[in-house]
Design an enzyme around this catalytic site. Structure first.
Site, PDB file in Angstrom:
ATOM      1  N   GLU A   1      14.816  -2.760 -16.682  1.00  0.00           N
ATOM      2  CA  GLU A   1      15.558  -2.950 -17.940  1.00  0.00           C
ATOM      3  C   GLU A   1      16.901  -3.641 -17.681  1.00  0.00           C
ATOM      4  OE1 GLU A   1      15.016   1.275 -18.948  1.00  0.00           O
ATOM      5  OE2 GLU A   1      14.222   0.555 -20.867  1.00  0.00           O
TER       6      GLU A   1
ATOM      7  N   GLU B   1       7.955   4.874 -16.985  1.00  0.00           N
ATOM      8  CA  GLU B   1       8.507   6.059 -17.659  1.00  0.00           C
ATOM      9  C   GLU B   1       7.437   6.962 -18.251  1.00  0.00           C
ATOM     10  OE1 GLU B   1       9.758   3.056 -17.720  1.00  0.00           O
ATOM     11  OE2 GLU B   1      11.942   3.094 -17.693  1.00  0.00           O
TER      12      GLU B   1
HETATM   13  N1  3HC Z   1      15.552   8.925  -9.703  1.00  0.00           N
HETATM   14  C1  3HC Z   1      15.911   9.816  -8.757  1.00  0.00           C
HETATM   15  N2  3HC Z   1      15.303   9.942  -7.562  1.00  0.00           N
HETATM   16  C2  3HC Z   1      14.281   9.124  -7.330  1.00  0.00           C
HETATM   17  C3  3HC Z   1      13.825   8.174  -8.271  1.00  0.00           C
HETATM   18  C4  3HC Z   1      14.529   8.087  -9.504  1.00  0.00           C
HETATM   19  N3  3HC Z   1      14.198   7.193 -10.447  1.00  0.00           N
HETATM   20  N4  3HC Z   1      12.788   7.520  -7.753  1.00  0.00           N
HETATM   21  C5  3HC Z   1      12.574   8.027  -6.523  1.00  0.00           C
HETATM   22  N5  3HC Z   1      13.487   8.988  -6.267  1.00  0.00           N
HETATM   23  C6  3HC Z   1      13.642   9.751  -5.033  1.00  0.00           C
HETATM   24  C7  3HC Z   1      12.488  10.677  -4.757  1.00  0.00           C
HETATM   25  O1  3HC Z   1      12.671  11.913  -5.403  1.00  0.00           O
HETATM   26  C8  3HC Z   1      12.566  10.805  -3.252  1.00  0.00           C
HETATM   27  O2  3HC Z   1      13.623  11.680  -2.967  1.00  0.00           O
HETATM   28  P1  3HC Z   1      13.608  12.594  -1.668  1.00  0.00           P
HETATM   29  O3  3HC Z   1      13.603  11.667  -0.507  1.00  0.00           O
HETATM   30  O4  3HC Z   1      14.835  13.414  -1.814  1.00  0.00           O
HETATM   31  O5  3HC Z   1      12.341  13.381  -1.765  1.00  0.00           O
HETATM   32  C9  3HC Z   1      13.001   9.430  -2.807  1.00  0.00           C
HETATM   33  O6  3HC Z   1      13.590   8.817  -3.960  1.00  0.00           O
HETATM   34  C10 3HC Z   1      11.904   8.539  -2.294  1.00  0.00           C
HETATM   35  O7  3HC Z   1      10.853   8.555  -3.235  1.00  0.00           O
HETATM   36  P2  3HC Z   1       9.329   8.442  -2.787  1.00  0.00           P
HETATM   37  O8  3HC Z   1       9.047   9.472  -1.762  1.00  0.00           O
HETATM   38  O9  3HC Z   1       8.519   8.437  -4.020  1.00  0.00           O
HETATM   39  O10 3HC Z   1       9.361   7.008  -2.073  1.00  0.00           O
HETATM   40  P3  3HC Z   1       8.339   5.831  -2.145  1.00  0.00           P
HETATM   41  O11 3HC Z   1       8.931   4.763  -1.325  1.00  0.00           O
HETATM   42  O12 3HC Z   1       6.968   6.319  -1.863  1.00  0.00           O
HETATM   43  O13 3HC Z   1       8.309   5.334  -3.679  1.00  0.00           O
HETATM   44  C11 3HC Z   1       9.221   4.658  -5.794  1.00  0.00           C
HETATM   45  C12 3HC Z   1       9.449   4.774  -4.276  1.00  0.00           C
HETATM   46  C13 3HC Z   1       8.064   3.685  -6.072  1.00  0.00           C
HETATM   47  C14 3HC Z   1      10.484   4.173  -6.445  1.00  0.00           C
HETATM   48  C15 3HC Z   1       8.800   6.041  -6.337  1.00  0.00           C
HETATM   49  O14 3HC Z   1       9.746   6.982  -5.895  1.00  0.00           O
HETATM   50  C16 3HC Z   1       8.741   6.130  -7.824  1.00  0.00           C
HETATM   51  O15 3HC Z   1       7.737   5.791  -8.423  1.00  0.00           O
HETATM   52  N6  3HC Z   1       9.833   6.622  -8.457  1.00  0.00           N
HETATM   53  C17 3HC Z   1       9.883   6.835  -9.852  1.00  0.00           C
HETATM   54  C18 3HC Z   1      10.227   5.563 -10.557  1.00  0.00           C
HETATM   55  C19 3HC Z   1      10.416   5.826 -12.018  1.00  0.00           C
HETATM   56  O16 3HC Z   1       9.705   6.580 -12.635  1.00  0.00           O
HETATM   57  N7  3HC Z   1      11.405   5.149 -12.608  1.00  0.00           N
HETATM   58  C20 3HC Z   1      11.713   5.322 -13.964  1.00  0.00           C
HETATM   59  C21 3HC Z   1      12.795   6.305 -14.071  1.00  0.00           C
HETATM   60  S1  3HC Z   1      13.124   6.761 -15.734  1.00  0.00           S
HETATM   61  C22 3HC Z   1      14.052   5.492 -16.338  1.00  0.00           C
HETATM   62  O17 3HC Z   1      14.327   4.539 -15.663  1.00  0.00           O
HETATM   63  C23 3HC Z   1      14.535   5.719 -17.722  1.00  0.00           C
HETATM   64  C24 3HC Z   1      15.063   4.489 -18.338  1.00  0.00           C
HETATM   65  O18 3HC Z   1      14.053   3.839 -19.046  1.00  0.00           O
HETATM   66  C25 3HC Z   1      16.171   4.822 -19.269  1.00  0.00           C
END
Ligand code: 3HC
Ligand code: NAI
Length: 693
Positions: free
Chosen positions: A105, A125
């Site tokens: 975004e 999301e």
């Molecule tokens: N916020 C906070 N922490 C996050 C995060 C996020 N968006 N995404 C990942 N993390 C953290 C994980 O909890 C993990 O923490 P830890 O080491 O303390 O356990 C660390 O980052 C690494 O994550 P992964 O083990 O999942 O690492 P990978 O390399 O396998 O994957 C990733 C990375 C593809 C970014 C995966 O973590 C993921 O899919 N994350 C979620 C992404 C997501 O859903 N984003 C949308 C967020 S909501 C949003 O943006 C709202 C907006 O529209 C207003």
């Protein structure tokens, strides 16, 4: 600083630096705005590049901040994006590796976007039960078109950047060094005016109303209990039906609504729960692991075969050892058949089939397996047999090999004591079918070495399982709890329910399968066998004899064509059984129990609160390290409904004082002993706290 600012010639570079994934938490958002101010105030700066340090452009909003004041604190992500989009100097997003959620975004708020190939582009999301809340539903359709954007937003699935190279999302794909490419691009467009803004693009789609209606129908049918997917469609619809600012306002309203739902909280709980499960407080994350390049499995039965497939699927060669050629042949043939079925469904190519089958070999001799890095024992559930096998493994396995047992009920410490290297012994409790089920309970013996645990956890990821560590106790986390659930299910039959009524109530709650359908699928004789042992050992525990009476009728379930339900040949559909219902009614009469009408609410509460109460004992005994581990066991191994977050999370959402109150009520009924709240549950309820804080 969670974002760094540098000037490179006449281009300012703002680098998000908030490991691990450059989440857009409050401090990062503030640092971006500060960087933008500096760049705008500096007359020498002609253009601005925003990029991310480390292994992501940005993984999106910081999920940990949700439902906390920080999430709403200025500058919000909306403010950041407005500052970027409103800038009178061009802003270029330089995207690599991961660009998701709020990260995408933010990029869409930039005037230009350049990217390297292989970056994962997503608005995921929906997987957290929300929708993109910082303009994603309004801007993505403007660059990708309505249909493609809707698919991405409703599914949350990442798309590799190169697949989007020809869309208006990217102005240029960069080969080689991203920053150098982005700076060169910034140089080219530094003086271009007017600045392009995604918000100014109009979404065109002929006959969009019909498309949107079709999407609503399809998504509604597929989203089950989750409200977010349909809201995603509504928000995307606004990108074509409303003016940009009205669309943003509408998206915001839906976001605020969704972020407060229990479904979204449950999904976020599962997201963090899965990651927390791989952390063991006294085993540092940098503990060196042992290399697992080859494996052996003892026993080619139901579990051994499935376990071997896991190794082969991960590219690890595996030998299966059996006692007799016939059993070995049968086991190997079953594995082959399983792979063939997957191939027939189009989920496996011939090449992969050959590769996987080629990685699995059979043997009748212990001598050949000695060099394997890990051996998983999956022989009969009998301590005498386990003793024989582990003594033999101790003789033949090379030093440093991990000796794992797939026992589902036996004492892993006792099994370890059969060897002279108990530190190398660990429980790896797979669930049936072992090649399909996500859960792997990793049972930590008293003497299990830390690097053995770290290696087994790493292995669980490699074979795509959710590894959850459990201490040693009868049944470990999952089966110990399910015993309480099954006890209640049995009592409910005695008190007035039919198997069908119990199953229906639990399935309506969201379980994949009720206890009686599950029993028929798994085989009622397995529980019968366990009960014969367990209740002789623990005669003080009351339980319903209904299931024993069923087994005495020879009704072991689907495999005998009859169980709690009747089955027709070649048909897995359960039909209520008059014979079984008569048996149940007669049993109530024999016990002198007056049958009564029992509500669905009572059925669900008795089954689920029984789980949570046993979970509380497990937590306070330290068998599970955290409540979310218990939830992960139930979500990934027992079909607990994801939207309810697991038994411990569910109890929290009901409120622990309410749980205790319900338990007090049930304690006044039959078998009141089962309803004594675990001390931890009582304490947390009194303090007004939850299992998950
Ligand atoms: N916020 C906070 N922490 C996050 C995060 C996020 N968006 N995404 C990942 N993390 C953290 C994980 O909890 C993990 O923490 P830890 O080491 O303390 O356990 C660390 O980052 C690494 O994550 P992964 O083990 O999942 O690492 P990978 O390399 O396998 O994957 C990733 C990375 C593809 C970014 C995966 O973590 C993921 O899919 N994350 C979620 C992404 C997501 O859903 N984003 C949308 C967020 S909501 C949003 O943006 C709202 C907006 O529209 C207003
Ligand atoms: P199974 O009876 O299907 O297979 C056991 C296999 O081990 C048989 O093929 C047998 O020939 C072989 N075997 C027995 N003794 C042996 C020995 N000394 N050396 C080599 N092979 C030997 O049993 P299943 O269901 O696969 O269970 C195996 C283990 O997995 C048990 O400990 C069980 O408790 C556990 N388990 C079973 C689950 C299930 O749903 N079936 C789920 C989780 C764990």
């Amino acid at each position: 600083m969670t974002a760094e600012y540098q000037v490179n010639g006449n281009v300012a570079v703002i680098t998000l630096n908030n490991p691990p994934v450059n989440g857009l938490g409050h401090s990062t958002r503030s640092a971006i705005v500060e960087g933008m101010k500096k760049a705008l105030d500096d007359a020498a700066v002609k253009a601005i590049v925003i990029t991310g340090a480390g292994k992501a452009f940005s993984g999106g909003a910081d999920i940990k901040e949700f439902n906390s004041p920080k999430a709403m604190a200025e500058p919000t992500l909306h403010t950041v994006i407005n500052v970027v989009e409103g800038s009178d100097k061009p802003v270029v997003a330089a995207i690599h590796t991961v660009c998701m959620g709020g990260g995408l975004e933010l990029a869409l708020g930039c005037h230009y976007r350049v990217a390297t190939a292989g970056a994962q582009i997503a608005l995921p999301e929906v997987k957290l039960g929300i929708l993109p809340g910082a303009g994603g539903t309004q801007r993505l359709p403007r660059v990708l078109g309505l249909e493609m954007a809707l698919n991405m937003i409703v599914s949350g699935t990442p798309v590799p950047s190169e697949k989007l190279a020809k869309t208006a999302l990217f102005n240029e794909m960069i080969e080689g060094d991203l920053l150098a490419g982005a700076l060169a691009f910034a140089g080219k467009i530094a003086d271009a005016r007017p600045l392009p803004r995604v918000r100014d693009i109009k979404v065109n789609y002929p006959n969009y109303e019909a498309f949107l209606q079709f999407s609503r129908n399809t998504v509604k049918a597929m989203s089950g209990p989750f409200p977010a997917p349909l809201k995603c469609v509504e928000a995307v619809a606004a990108s074509i039906t409303k003016k940009f600012d009205d669309g943003i306002k509408f998206e915001r309203e839906l976001f605020v609504e969704l972020v407060q739902t229990t479904e979204s909280k449950a999904l976020r709980h599962a997201f963090f729960g899965e990651r927390a499960a791989s952390k063991i407080p006294d085993v540092p994350e940098d503990t060196p692991t042992r290399a697992i390049k080859s494996a052996a499995v003892i026993g080619a039965g139901t579990m051994g075969g499935g376990i071997a497939m896991n190794f082969a699927n991960a590219g690890i060669p595996v030998q299966i050892l059996e006692m007799k050629q016939e059993a070995l042949d049968k086991g190997l043939a079953t594995i082959r058949k399983n792979y063939e079925n997957t191939m027939k469904k189009g989920k496996l190519t011939q090449e992969k089939f050959d590769q996987r089958v080629g990685l699995i070999t059979g043997t009748l001799s212990y001598e050949g397996i000695g060099q394997a890095d890990i051996v998983v024992e999956a022989v009969f559930e009998d301590m005498g047999v386990k003793e024989q096998v582990f003594k033999k493994l101790d003789e033949v396995m090379k030093p440093g090999a991990i000796l794992a047992s797939n026992t589902s009920t036996l004492d892993v410490d006792q099994i370890a004591s059969f060897t002279k290297r108990p530190e190398d012994v660990v429980g790896t409790h797979f669930f049936s079918p072992a090649n399909v089920m996500k859960l792997l309970e990793i049972v930590r013996g008293k003497k299990t070495a830390k690097d053995v645990l770290a290696t087994t956890l790493a292995l669980s990821k490699k074979i795509k399982k959710t590894g959850v560590v459990s201490g040693v106790c009868d049944g470990f986390i999952g089966n110990r709890m399910i015993e309480q659930y099954s006890r209640q299910a049995g009592f409910l039959l005695e008190e007035g329910c039919t198997p069908e009524q119990v199953d229906k109530a639990v399935e309506k709650f969201g379980f994949a399968m009720g206890p009686f359908r599950m029993g028929d699928l798994a085989g009622n004789d397995i529980g019968w066998y366990i009960r014969k042992r367990r209740y002789v050992e623990k005669p003080q525990i009351s339980y319903s004899k209904t299931a024993d009476l069923l087994c005495e009728m020879g009704r072991f379930g689907q495999k005998t064509g009859a169980g709690w339900y009747d089955y027709k040949p070649g048909d897995r559909k359960p039909y209520p059984s008059q014979l079984v219902n008569d048996m149940i009614i007669k049993h109530s009469a024999d016990l002198g129990v007056e049958r009564r009408k029992i509500s669905d609410q009572e059925i669900v509460e008795r089954l689920v609160f029984a789980l949570a109460n046993e979970g509380a004992y497990i937590l306070e005994e330290g068998i599970a390290m955290r409540a979310s581990d218990i939830d992960m066991v139930y979500l990934t191994g027992y079909g607990f409904p994801l939207h309810r977050g697991g038994p411990m999370f569910y109890a929290d959402t009901v409120g622990l004082p309410n749980v205790v109150m319900a338990m007090d009520k049930y304690a006044k009924g039959r078998h009141g002993d089962a309803w004594k709240p675990a001390p931890l549950l009582a304490k947390l309820a009194a303090e007004g706290k939850g299992f998950n804080g």
